[in-house]
Design a protein around this motif. Structure first.
Motif, PDB file in Angstrom:
ATOM      1  N   GLY A 285       0.791  -1.204  -0.098  1.00 15.14           N
ATOM      2  CA  GLY A 285      -0.054  -0.700   0.132  1.00 15.14           C
ATOM      3  C   GLY A 285       0.938   1.187   0.169  1.00 15.14           C
TER       4      GLY A 285
ATOM      5  N   ALA B  51      -4.985   9.606  -4.650  1.00 12.47           N
ATOM      6  CA  ALA B  51      -4.640   7.827  -5.355  1.00 12.47           C
ATOM      7  C   ALA B  51      -4.532   8.665  -6.649  1.00 12.47           C
TER       8      ALA B  51
ATOM      9  N   THR C  35      -7.503  10.780  -1.418  1.00  8.65           N
ATOM     10  CA  THR C  35      -6.100   9.838  -1.094  1.00  8.65           C
ATOM     11  C   THR C  35      -7.062   9.291  -0.771  1.00  8.65           C
ATOM     12  N   HIS C  36      -5.194   8.232  -0.625  1.00  3.95           N
ATOM     13  CA  HIS C  36      -5.216   6.822   0.713  1.00  3.95           C
ATOM     14  C   HIS C  36      -4.981   7.244   2.416  1.00  3.95           C
ATOM     15  N   GLU C  37      -5.758   6.301   2.900  1.00  5.62           N
ATOM     16  CA  GLU C  37      -5.592   6.801   4.394  1.00  5.62           C
ATOM     17  C   GLU C  37      -5.994   5.342   4.776  1.00  5.62           C
ATOM     18  N   TYR C  38      -5.912   5.283   6.202  1.00  5.70           N
ATOM     19  CA  TYR C  38      -5.081   4.434   7.122  1.00  5.70           C
ATOM     20  C   TYR C  38      -6.503   3.764   8.394  1.00  5.70           C
TER      21      TYR C  38
ATOM     22  N   HIS D 150      -7.055  -0.304   5.022  1.00  2.00           N
ATOM     23  CA  HIS D 150      -6.870   1.098   4.010  1.00  2.00           C
ATOM     24  C   HIS D 150      -8.113   1.232   3.347  1.00  2.00           C
ATOM     25  N   TYR D 151      -8.374   2.674   2.913  1.00  3.66           N
ATOM     26  CA  TYR D 151      -9.546   2.832   2.287  1.00  3.66           C
ATOM     27  C   TYR D 151      -9.231   4.433   1.353  1.00  3.66           C
ATOM     28  N   VAL D 152      -9.360   4.539   0.159  1.00  2.00           N
ATOM     29  CA  VAL D 152      -9.387   5.870  -0.290  1.00  2.00           C
ATOM     30  C   VAL D 152     -10.766   6.342  -0.510  1.00  2.00           C
TER      31      VAL D 152
ATOM     32  N   TRP E 125     -10.962  -1.967  -3.593  1.00  2.00           N
ATOM     33  CA  TRP E 125     -10.826  -0.686  -3.594  1.00  2.00           C
ATOM     34  C   TRP E 125     -10.900  -0.573  -5.689  1.00  2.00           C
TER      35      TRP E 125
END
Length: 301
Positions: free
Chosen positions: A10, A17, A24-27, A36-38, A56
């Motif tokens: 990741g 992104a 954006t990529h976040e956790y 992990h999510y966008v 995703w």
């Protein structure tokens, strides 16, 4: 600041992104599992829950059009998938749904629209059943629901799909597909998409599923399906409006629609034109418009 899981391919938190302006990529830590999510956009929150064998990325082509219609769009990697943590399994649908519930709480959300496809639809149903006060509207796509039609399609002796039993043996399935991920998954990606899953997507997905423990993590979502069905049948009927979507060239809709009508009190349905199993990738403009219509205040169906 959350760290990137060591077992995941990741990007760093806050990284833009690629190809998704404003995302954006976040956790987030969700009960011992780091997800992990966008995320991007502004407005009412929509959580997009992917299926197998995806991450995703299955939703990438849909996310900007949906954000442009006035929504905050959140696309997590389910536990075991993509850049999320890969704990020991099996993964029940309620357990996985609770990950998403905790993610919503982490984001300060008290109400979300949830869209699930394939395995993600099973998780989305469990989420709505466990937390009906948080899920405002629910969309189920391209799946059979545990407890409401899935079991009849898990037995190959009666015409069911063989992959359910194989994937349910997560450790064995992972061992037998090790080093052959592209050969095994490539057929699924070709069969599921009506052109929306590109060669670039497939390359990125393959990298994700070649990561340590990634194949096992994906298979763990199949390992508890019988118990998932028992749990679902013990739950309450869903009170929120539910929309069933299937691709024109995807799974036949009737099984999911019949199951949804047994599981919920307010159900409508539609067919996504020119789409296969991966509806958000195959026809993102149509899906974004239909979701925006369904999520509009005061609109049902």
């Amino acid at each position: 600041m959350p760290h990137v899981p060591t077992d995941a391919p990741g990007p760093a938190p806050g990284t833009a992104a690629t190809g998704l302006h404003g995302f954006t990529h976040e956790y987030a830590e969700t009960g011992g599992v780091q997800l992990h999510y966008v995320i991007g956009g502004r407005g009412p929150a929509v959580m997009l829950v992917h299926g197998w064998p995806f991450t995703w990325l299955e939703w990438r082509r849909l996310m900007r059009p949906l954000a442009d219609r006035g929504f905050t769009v959140i696309a997590p990697d389910l536990r075991g998938c993509g850049a999320s943590g890969k704990p020991p399994g099996p993964y029940s649908k309620r357990q996985t749904a609770d990950d998403l519930h905790r993610l919503a709480l982490h984001l300060g959300l008290t109400s979300v629209h949830v869209v699930g496809t394939d395995i993600g639809a099973m998780v989305a149903h469990a989420y709505a059943q466990a937390h009906p006060g948080q899920v405002h509207r629910l969309v189920l796509s391209e799946a059979f629901l545990p407890g409401y039609g899935l079991e009849e399609h898990m037995n190959p002796a009666t015409g069911g799909f063989r992959h359910f039993g194989f994937h349910a043996q997560a450790g064995l399935a992972a061992m037998l597909t090790a080093g052959k991920e592209g050969l095994y998954l490539g057929g699924y990606w070709s069969m599921m998409s009506a052109g929306g899953i590109t060669s670039q997507d497939r390359a990125e997905l393959l990298r994700a599923y070649q990561a340590p423990e990634a194949m096992r993590g994906g298979f763990e979502h199949y390992a508890d399906l019988v118990a998932d069905g028992r749990a679902a049948r013990c739950g309450s009927r869903l009170p929120m409006p539910v929309l069933v979507l299937n691709g024109e060239h995807g799974l036949p809709q009737q099984v999911l629609l019949d199951g949804a009508c047994r599981a919920a009190t307010d159900v409508s349905a539609d067919i996504v034109p020119a789409a296969g199993h991966t509806i958000g990738a195959d026809n993102p403009a149509w899906v974004a418009g239909r979701l925006a219509e369904f999520f509009a205040p005061g609109v049902s169906g």
